[in-house]
Enzyme design. Structure first.
Site, PDB file in Angstrom:
ATOM      1  N   SER A  35      -5.352  -3.463   2.449  1.00 34.74           N
ATOM      2  CA  SER A  35      -4.961  -3.663   1.052  1.00 34.74           C
ATOM      3  C   SER A  35      -6.125  -3.571   0.078  1.00 34.74           C
ATOM      4  O   SER A  35      -5.918  -3.264  -1.101  1.00 34.74           O
ATOM      5  CB  SER A  35      -4.269  -5.021   0.889  1.00 34.74           C
ATOM      6  N   HIS A 272      -7.259  -9.970  -4.643  1.00 36.71           N
ATOM      7  CA  HIS A 272      -7.414  -8.554  -4.312  1.00 36.71           C
ATOM      8  C   HIS A 272      -8.066  -7.817  -5.480  1.00 36.71           C
ATOM      9  O   HIS A 272      -8.034  -8.304  -6.617  1.00 36.71           O
ATOM     10  CB  HIS A 272      -6.057  -7.918  -3.997  1.00 36.71           C
TER      11      HIS A 272
END
Length: 297
Positions: A35, A272
Site C-alpha cells: 500500500s 499512509h
C-alpha cells in the site's frame, strides 16, 4: 493468398520497423509493492483492480512518463506481503489478483519494489499500540511493554525473519528480468525524530509518547535497515525514503507531511503516504535512478 497470409505480410514488416517480434514484448517498467506504493485513498483510484485500492497518482505513475519506456505495469496492491509476489492475493472484491511477479519478463528494464511492512503486521501493530495507549491513558510505553514482554522483542524477531523472504523475492525478480535495473525502497518517516510536543500530535496520532522512540527506532528503522541489507547483498539499489522524509512525518501540518496520521486530513488512508508524500517519493526515486544511470527526463 489467404486473408491470414496477407495480414502476416503486413504485420511482420511493421513489427520489424518497430524493433519488435511477434513473440517479444517491448521494454517495460514494472512497479511491485504494498500500500505504500499503491497509495490507497489518493484520487483518482485505478478502476482495473479496485480491491487493491491503487492510486493513479502514486509514485510509479508519476515516474513512468519520465522513463519513456513503451510499457508500464503498476501491479502494487494494498495489503500485499512477500508471498503475494508469487501467489494470488485475495482482495475484496477481487478474489484472484494475480501474483505480482507475473508482470515481469525478460524485456522488463526497470523494476521498483516496496514490500515487507505487512509481513511484520503493520496494521495490527498500529491497532494494538492505539488500543494499549487508550487503556493506559497515554502513560508510559504500553506498546513497547507488550511486544517486549518476557525479555524477547517480538517485532525485532519478525523483522529478522523477513530477510529470507526478501531474498526470495529479489532472486525471483532477477531471474525473471535479468537485464532490469531494480530499485527497492524503504518506508518514509511516520513518527517525528523527537518526542518534544508529541502531545500535540496525539489527537490525530493516538499512541503513548513513551512508545514513539520504540516504534520509530526499534521497528521502522530496523525494518528499513533489514530491507537495505537484503537489497545491497543482492547487488541491487536500495532507495532510502526515510532520510528525505524526516521533517515530513505524520505529526507535521497537512501541507508539510508526507504521511497522514491515524485521523487523515486529506485523500489518503490512515498512516499512509498522501499526495505530497507520493510526489516526494517519486523525486527520491528519480534521483536514485539517475544516479544508477537510468535515463529519466
Amino acid at each position: 493468398m489467404s486473408l491470414r497470409s496477407r495480414m502476416l505480410v503486413i504485420v511482420v514488416p511493421l513489427l520489424a520497423v518497430l524493433g519488435l517480434t511477434a513473440c517479444e514484448p517491448p521494454d517495460s517498467y514494472v512497479a511491485l509493492g504494498d500500500s505504500y506504493t499503491a497509495g490507497p485513498g489518493i484520487t483518482p483510484q485505478d478502476p482495473f483492480m479496485p480491491g487493491c485500492i491503487r492510486s493513479e497518482a502514486n509514485y510509479p505513475n508519476l515516474i513512468a512518463p519520465d522513463l519513456g519506456l513503451p510499457r508500464f505495469w503498476d501491479v502494487s496492491c494494498s495489503g500485499a506481503e512477500t508471498e503475494d509476489m508469487f501467489a494470488t492475493q485475495n482482495v475484496d472484491p477481487n478474489p484472484d489478483n494475480p501474483p505480482q511477479l507475473d508482470a515481469l519478463d525478460r524485456n522488463t528494464q526497470v523494476v521498483t519494489l516496496g514490500i515487507g511492512g505487512n509481513d511484520i503486521g503493520f496494521s495490527s501493530i498500529a491497532e494494538k499500540c492505539v488500543e494499549l495507549a487508550v487503556k493506559s491513558r497515554f502513560q508510559g510505553s504500553p506498546c513497547k511493554d507488550h511486544f517486549t514482554a518476557g525479555g524477547t522483542d517480538q517485532l525485532a524477531a519478525r523483522i529478522a525473519a523477513l530477510t529470507p523472504d526478501l531474498n526470495r523475492v529479489i532472486d525471483a525478480v532477477q531471474s525473471r528480468s535479468p537485464e532490469a535495473d531494480v530499485f527497492i525502497r524503504g518506508y518514509p518517516a511516520i513518527l517525528p525524530e523527537t518526542t518534544e510536543l508529541f502531545e500535540l500530535c496525539q489527537p490525530t496520532m493516538p499512541i503513548a509518547k513513551g512508545d514513539v522512540a520504540y516504534l520509530r527506532d526499534s521497528v521502522q528503522k530496523r525494518l528499513n535497515a533489514t530491507i537495505r541489507d537484503a537489497t545491497l547483498a543482492q547487488g541491487e539499489v536500495y532507495v532510502d525514503m526515510y532520510t528525505p522524509s524526516i521533517g515530513h512525518d505524520a505529526c507535521k501540518p497537512p501541507a508539510v507531511r508526507w504521511v497522514e496520521p491515524l485521523v487523515p486530513g486529506s485523500d489518503a488512508a490512515p498512516v499512509h503516504p498522501n499526495r505530497p508524500g507520493m510526489e516526494g517519493m517519486a523525486e527520491v526515486m528519480r534521483s536514485a535512478m539517475r544516479a544508477a544511470g537510468v535515463p529519466v527526463s
